[in-house]
Design a protein around this motif. Structure first.
Motif, mmCIF file in Angstrom:
data_model
loop_
_atom_site.group_PDB
_atom_site.id
_atom_site.type_symbol
_atom_site.label_atom_id
_atom_site.label_comp_id
_atom_site.label_asym_id
_atom_site.label_seq_id
_atom_site.Cartn_x
_atom_site.Cartn_y
_atom_site.Cartn_z
ATOM 1 N N PRO A 60 0.816 -1.214 0.000
ATOM 2 C CA PRO A 60 0.000 0.000 0.000
ATOM 3 C C PRO A 60 0.851 1.266 0.000
ATOM 4 C CG PRO A 60 -0.866 -1.591 1.566
ATOM 5 C CD PRO A 60 0.446 -2.131 1.101
ATOM 6 N N GLY A 61 0.421 2.256 -0.737
ATOM 7 C CA GLY A 61 1.154 3.513 -0.819
ATOM 8 C C GLY A 61 2.087 3.594 -2.008
ATOM 9 N N GLU A 62 2.320 2.451 -2.675
ATOM 10 C CA GLU A 62 3.172 2.467 -3.858
ATOM 11 C C GLU A 62 2.335 2.680 -5.111
ATOM 12 O OE1 GLU A 62 7.026 -0.206 -2.556
ATOM 13 O OE2 GLU A 62 5.598 -1.020 -3.998
ATOM 14 N N GLU A 82 8.334 9.739 -4.703
ATOM 15 C CA GLU A 82 6.885 9.871 -4.560
ATOM 16 C C GLU A 82 6.425 10.828 -5.649
ATOM 17 O OE1 GLU A 82 3.342 11.038 -1.375
ATOM 18 O OE2 GLU A 82 5.381 11.798 -1.086
ATOM 19 N N ARG A 84 -1.373 9.023 -7.114
ATOM 20 C CA ARG A 84 -0.153 9.370 -6.397
ATOM 21 C C ARG A 84 0.374 8.169 -5.626
ATOM 22 N NH1 ARG A 84 0.447 14.647 -2.387
ATOM 23 N NH2 ARG A 84 2.370 14.040 -1.337
ATOM 24 N N GLY A 85 1.712 8.054 -5.545
ATOM 25 C CA GLY A 85 2.302 6.958 -4.782
ATOM 26 C C GLY A 85 3.807 6.907 -4.961
ATOM 27 N N TRP A 86 4.432 5.890 -4.302
ATOM 28 C CA TRP A 86 5.884 5.724 -4.322
ATOM 29 C C TRP A 86 6.282 4.685 -5.360
ATOM 30 C CZ3 TRP A 86 9.245 8.605 -1.388
ATOM 31 C CH2 TRP A 86 8.678 9.363 -0.356
#
Length: 345
Positions: free
Chosen positions: A264-266, A287, A296-298
């Motif tokens: 999560p977050g990627e 990011e 949006r994400g990494w």
């Protein structure tokens, strides 16, 4: 666009047409939208002074060729078409092949269209506004320098230099991206000014304004404290020294490898994705926000390369100005030393 559609049903050059007109002829749309409130006010005043005008308008609106639509619906058509062009290009991007010339053409058109959109935007907010006095660079026939008032609107990504033309009306004299602002003390040497105070003065330089040139303003605040406040807020800029960037002034990368999000977050990226970088880390992660859909994400930095966008161009422009300023100071210092040496011979 109509000619392109008639000559080619696939509309291969459609985005090129949009980019060309957005870059060269968009001023007409901006002026039209700026004048829309005055159109409505004029129609209201005409209807109040001469009711017969409203009767004529009703007859026209009842005509089948107008589809019983009010005049206002036709007046707002230019503004509606701007937003529809953005939706059109975004849909074209979704159906184009990654890394193709058609994709690059559509992205270029979308960037030009977004850049040319009117001032009001959900991503733009007002930081500071206020009136300052501008000191003319040239002296008049009496040897005096004139003071006139200007009004600054500083947004998070934009500076407007305006002149007040009423209680709530302003004429824009100049504007520039916020990252292309330089401020410094107003006068290198103290001067006896009848109409101004050097202690309350500072110099505002627009490195590349809307005309593509450099312009400078010698400004005076009402108090010394106000001068300090203006200089601080105008010079504030996050340059990514700690790997953090403002979304309105950030590097841009193009993905050269596919990456599938692992947690999560990627952000999963595809070949050819264009992404605005918001943050960098020392362990090799970026990011960012994808240009096409805003997701949006990494993601790892090895799967993307930086492209030359406006952020890079503005950074080079600032560096070039600093080099030229340093060179001028060195030349002036050498010239002063040479003159002093000649006096002692």
């Amino acid at each position: 666009m109509r000619e392109e559609l008639e000559s080619n049903l696939l509309c291969d050059m459609l985005c090129d047409v949009i980019h060309r007109h957005t870059s060269s002829h968009f001023g007409a749309y901006v002026d039209y939208i700026r004048n829309m409130p005055y159109q409505e006010q004029t129609m209201h005043n005409l209807g109040r002074k001469n009711p017969q005008i409203m009767e004529i308008l009703r007859e026209l609106q009842d005509d089948q060729r107008c589809y019983r639509l009010p005049l206002k619906s036709f007046l707002v058509l230019p503004f509606q078409r701007i937003t529809r062009l953005k939706i059109l290009i975004e849909n074209i991007l979704k159906s184009t092949e990654q890394g193709s010339e058609r994709q690059m053409s559509a992205e270029k058109a979308l960037r030009a269209l977004i850049k040319a959109l009117p001032l009001v935007s959900s991503s733009r907010w007002l930081v500071r506004q206020g009136q300052l006095a501008q000191l003319s660079e040239k002296e008049n026939i009496f040897g005096h320098r004139k003071l006139c008032h200007i009004y600054l609107f500083l947004f998070n990504d934009l500076l407007l230099v305006t002149t007040r033309k009423g209680m709530d009306r302003f004429v824009v004299r100049d504007h520039v991206h916020r990252s292309l602002i330089e401020v410094s003390e107003g006068l290198e040497e103290k001067e006896d000014l009848e109409c101004a105070s050097w202690e309350r003065m500072f110099c505002l330089a627009l490195l590349k304004n809307q005309r593509g040139t450099t312009s400078q303003f010698l400004l005076q605040a009402s108090t010394h404290a106000e001068k300090i406040t203006w200089m601080e807020v105008l010079s504030h800029r996050v340059d990514g020294m700690e790997g953090i960037y403002e979304e309105w002034d950030c590097p841009q990368v193009r993905c050269t490898e596919v990456y599938v999000a692992q947690q999560p977050g990627e952000l999963s990226v595809q070949l050819g994705d264009t992404i605005n970088v918001i943050q960098k880390t020392a362990d090799g992660f970026l990011e960012g926000r994808r240009l096409v859909d805003g997701e949006r994400g990494w993601f790892p930095d090895y799967c993307a390369v930086q492209v030359t966008n406006e952020y890079v161009q503005r950074k080079h422009l600032r560096q070039r100005r600093h080099v030229l300023q340093t060179a001028n100071r060195i030349l002036n210092r050498r010239h002063t030393v040479a003159q002093a040496t000649a006096c002692f011979r």
